[in-house]
Motif scaffolding. Structure first.
Motif, short mmCIF file in Angstrom:
data_model
loop_
_atom_site.label_atom_id
_atom_site.label_comp_id
_atom_site.label_asym_id
_atom_site.label_seq_id
_atom_site.Cartn_x
_atom_site.Cartn_y
_atom_site.Cartn_z
N ALA A 153 -0.22 6.02 -10.71
CA ALA A 153 0.28 7.32 -10.22
C ALA A 153 -0.15 7.54 -8.78
O ALA A 153 0.64 8.01 -7.94
CB ALA A 153 -0.23 8.44 -11.12
N LEU A 154 -1.39 7.19 -8.45
CA LEU A 154 -1.90 7.36 -7.09
C LEU A 154 -1.13 6.46 -6.11
O LEU A 154 -0.73 6.90 -5.04
CB LEU A 154 -3.39 7.01 -7.05
CG LEU A 154 -4.06 7.00 -5.68
CD1 LEU A 154 -3.98 8.38 -5.04
CD2 LEU A 154 -5.50 6.54 -5.80
N THR A 155 -0.91 5.21 -6.49
CA THR A 155 -0.19 4.29 -5.62
C THR A 155 1.24 4.77 -5.38
O THR A 155 1.73 4.75 -4.24
CB THR A 155 -0.18 2.87 -6.23
OG1 THR A 155 -1.54 2.46 -6.46
CG2 THR A 155 0.49 1.87 -5.31
N GLU A 156 1.91 5.22 -6.42
CA GLU A 156 3.27 5.73 -6.29
C GLU A 156 3.30 6.93 -5.35
O GLU A 156 4.17 7.04 -4.48
CB GLU A 156 3.84 6.10 -7.66
CG GLU A 156 5.36 6.21 -7.70
CD GLU A 156 5.89 7.48 -7.07
OE1 GLU A 156 6.96 7.43 -6.44
OE2 GLU A 156 5.23 8.53 -7.20
N GLU A 157 2.34 7.82 -5.49
CA GLU A 157 2.26 9.01 -4.64
C GLU A 157 2.04 8.63 -3.17
O GLU A 157 2.69 9.18 -2.27
CB GLU A 157 1.11 9.90 -5.14
CG GLU A 157 0.91 11.17 -4.36
CD GLU A 157 -0.30 11.95 -4.86
OE1 GLU A 157 -1.01 12.51 -4.01
OE2 GLU A 157 -0.55 11.97 -6.08
N LEU A 158 1.15 7.67 -2.92
CA LEU A 158 0.86 7.26 -1.54
C LEU A 158 2.05 6.53 -0.92
O LEU A 158 2.33 6.70 0.27
CB LEU A 158 -0.39 6.37 -1.51
CG LEU A 158 -1.71 7.07 -1.87
CD1 LEU A 158 -2.86 6.07 -1.91
CD2 LEU A 158 -2.02 8.20 -0.92
N LEU A 159 2.75 5.73 -1.71
CA LEU A 159 3.96 5.07 -1.20
C LEU A 159 5.01 6.11 -0.80
O LEU A 159 5.64 6.00 0.25
CB LEU A 159 4.53 4.12 -2.26
CG LEU A 159 3.75 2.84 -2.51
CD1 LEU A 159 4.24 2.16 -3.78
CD2 LEU A 159 3.85 1.90 -1.32
N THR A 160 5.18 7.11 -1.65
CA THR A 160 6.16 8.17 -1.35
C THR A 160 5.75 8.95 -0.11
O THR A 160 6.57 9.22 0.77
CB THR A 160 6.29 9.12 -2.56
OG1 THR A 160 6.76 8.36 -3.69
CG2 THR A 160 7.26 10.25 -2.28
N HIS A 161 4.46 9.27 -0.01
CA HIS A 161 3.94 10.06 1.11
C HIS A 161 4.07 9.31 2.44
O HIS A 161 4.42 9.91 3.47
CB HIS A 161 2.49 10.42 0.83
CG HIS A 161 1.80 11.13 1.96
ND1 HIS A 161 2.09 12.42 2.32
CD2 HIS A 161 0.85 10.70 2.82
CE1 HIS A 161 1.35 12.77 3.36
NE2 HIS A 161 0.59 11.74 3.68
N THR A 162 3.80 8.01 2.43
CA THR A 162 3.79 7.25 3.69
C THR A 162 5.14 6.60 4.02
O THR A 162 5.38 6.25 5.16
CB THR A 162 2.74 6.12 3.63
OG1 THR A 162 3.09 5.20 2.58
CG2 THR A 162 1.34 6.68 3.41
N GLY A 163 5.99 6.43 3.01
CA GLY A 163 7.26 5.76 3.23
C GLY A 163 7.14 4.24 3.30
O GLY A 163 8.10 3.55 3.65
N ALA A 164 5.97 3.71 2.96
CA ALA A 164 5.78 2.26 2.99
C ALA A 164 6.59 1.59 1.90
O ALA A 164 6.83 2.16 0.83
CB ALA A 164 4.30 1.92 2.82
N GLY A 165 7.02 0.36 2.17
CA GLY A 165 7.66 -0.46 1.15
C GLY A 165 6.60 -1.11 0.28
O GLY A 165 5.40 -1.03 0.55
N LEU A 166 7.06 -1.79 -0.77
CA LEU A 166 6.13 -2.41 -1.72
C LEU A 166 6.74 -3.70 -2.26
O LEU A 166 7.91 -3.74 -2.62
CB LEU A 166 5.86 -1.46 -2.89
CG LEU A 166 5.09 -2.04 -4.08
CD1 LEU A 166 3.62 -2.28 -3.72
CD2 LEU A 166 5.19 -1.11 -5.29
N VAL A 167 5.90 -4.74 -2.32
CA VAL A 167 6.20 -5.92 -3.13
C VAL A 167 4.97 -6.11 -4.01
O VAL A 167 3.87 -6.36 -3.51
CB VAL A 167 6.45 -7.19 -2.29
CG1 VAL A 167 6.72 -8.38 -3.22
CG2 VAL A 167 7.60 -6.99 -1.33
N ILE A 168 5.16 -5.96 -5.32
CA ILE A 168 4.06 -6.14 -6.26
C ILE A 168 4.41 -7.27 -7.20
O ILE A 168 5.55 -7.38 -7.65
CB ILE A 168 3.76 -4.84 -7.05
CG1 ILE A 168 2.55 -5.05 -7.99
CG2 ILE A 168 4.98 -4.34 -7.81
CD1 ILE A 168 2.04 -3.77 -8.64
N VAL A 169 3.44 -8.13 -7.47
CA VAL A 169 3.63 -9.15 -8.49
C VAL A 169 2.83 -8.73 -9.72
O VAL A 169 1.69 -8.28 -9.60
CB VAL A 169 3.23 -10.57 -8.01
CG1 VAL A 169 4.11 -11.01 -6.86
CG2 VAL A 169 1.78 -10.66 -7.65
#
Length: 196
Positions: A153-169
């Motif tokens: 939940a924290l990671t999703e919130e920070l991604l939304t807040h910063t607009g950063a992209g994500l590649v997770i394995v």
């Protein structure tokens, strides 16, 4: 970031086959597959940590990497674990510690923190670097279910807040869902990406 991979081998063993992958700022991608299929190898190529592959990697995106283990400096306090690798100032480090719920832990050393706190510190360090794209190698592995849910939940919130992209394995499709990431599955021998 764009990868045109013709192949990756270790010795005579072909691990990854032909893969074309494009990721932009704000886009979220989860690469799923069983252990040993080549997920971490693919992430290391994307991160620029492995240049021994056939193909081409392009892009000037600013990247931050979160590993399976927190990979912290044991002889430095929490603030220094953010400022030294990222080059950010102390105020920025404090801001990101607050964002991940670690206010009051600034002077603690990694050994004085739980694994969940160390993972949050590693996440704060990654976001303090101001990435366009966050690369994550099974960062929620070995966490208990409650801590894992909070970290997702924290990671999703920070991604939304910063607009950063994500590649997770990951091998867990529920993590991709929690992070609102498009899923691709790595399968075959050599492994290639398929829509999940």
């Amino acid at each position: 970031m764009r990868l045109e991979l013709d192949g990756k081998s270790f010795g005579h063993r072909e691990i990854l086959g032909r893969i074309t992958l494009t990721v932009s700022r704000g886009e979220r991608l989860a690469i799923l597959g069983p252990s040993g299929i080549g997920k971490s190898t693919l992430l290391r190529i994307l991160a620029g940590l492995d240049s021994r592959f056939r193909g081409q990697l392009e892009g000037g995106d600013r990247l931050a990497l979160v590993f399976q283990e927190p990979v912290l400096l044991p002889w430095r306090d929490a603030i220094a674990n953010i400022t030294i690798p990222t080059g950010c100032d102390v105020d920025t480090a404090r801001h990101w510690m607050e964002q991940v719920g670690l206010s009051g832990h600034e002077a603690k050393f990694p050994r004085q923190m739980s694994l969940g706190q160390q993972r949050r510190l590693a996440l704060a360090r990654a976001f303090a670097a101001g990435p366009d794209i966050l690369l994550a190698d099974e960062p929620f592995a070995s966490l208990d279910e409650d801590t894992r849910a909070r970290m997702l939940a924290l990671t999703e919130e920070l991604l939304t807040h910063t607009g950063a992209g994500l590649v997770i394995v990951t091998h867990d499709a529920t993590e991709a869902e929690a992070l609102r990431a498009r899923s691709l599955r790595l399968s075959g021998n050599p492994a290639e990406l398929q829509k999940d």
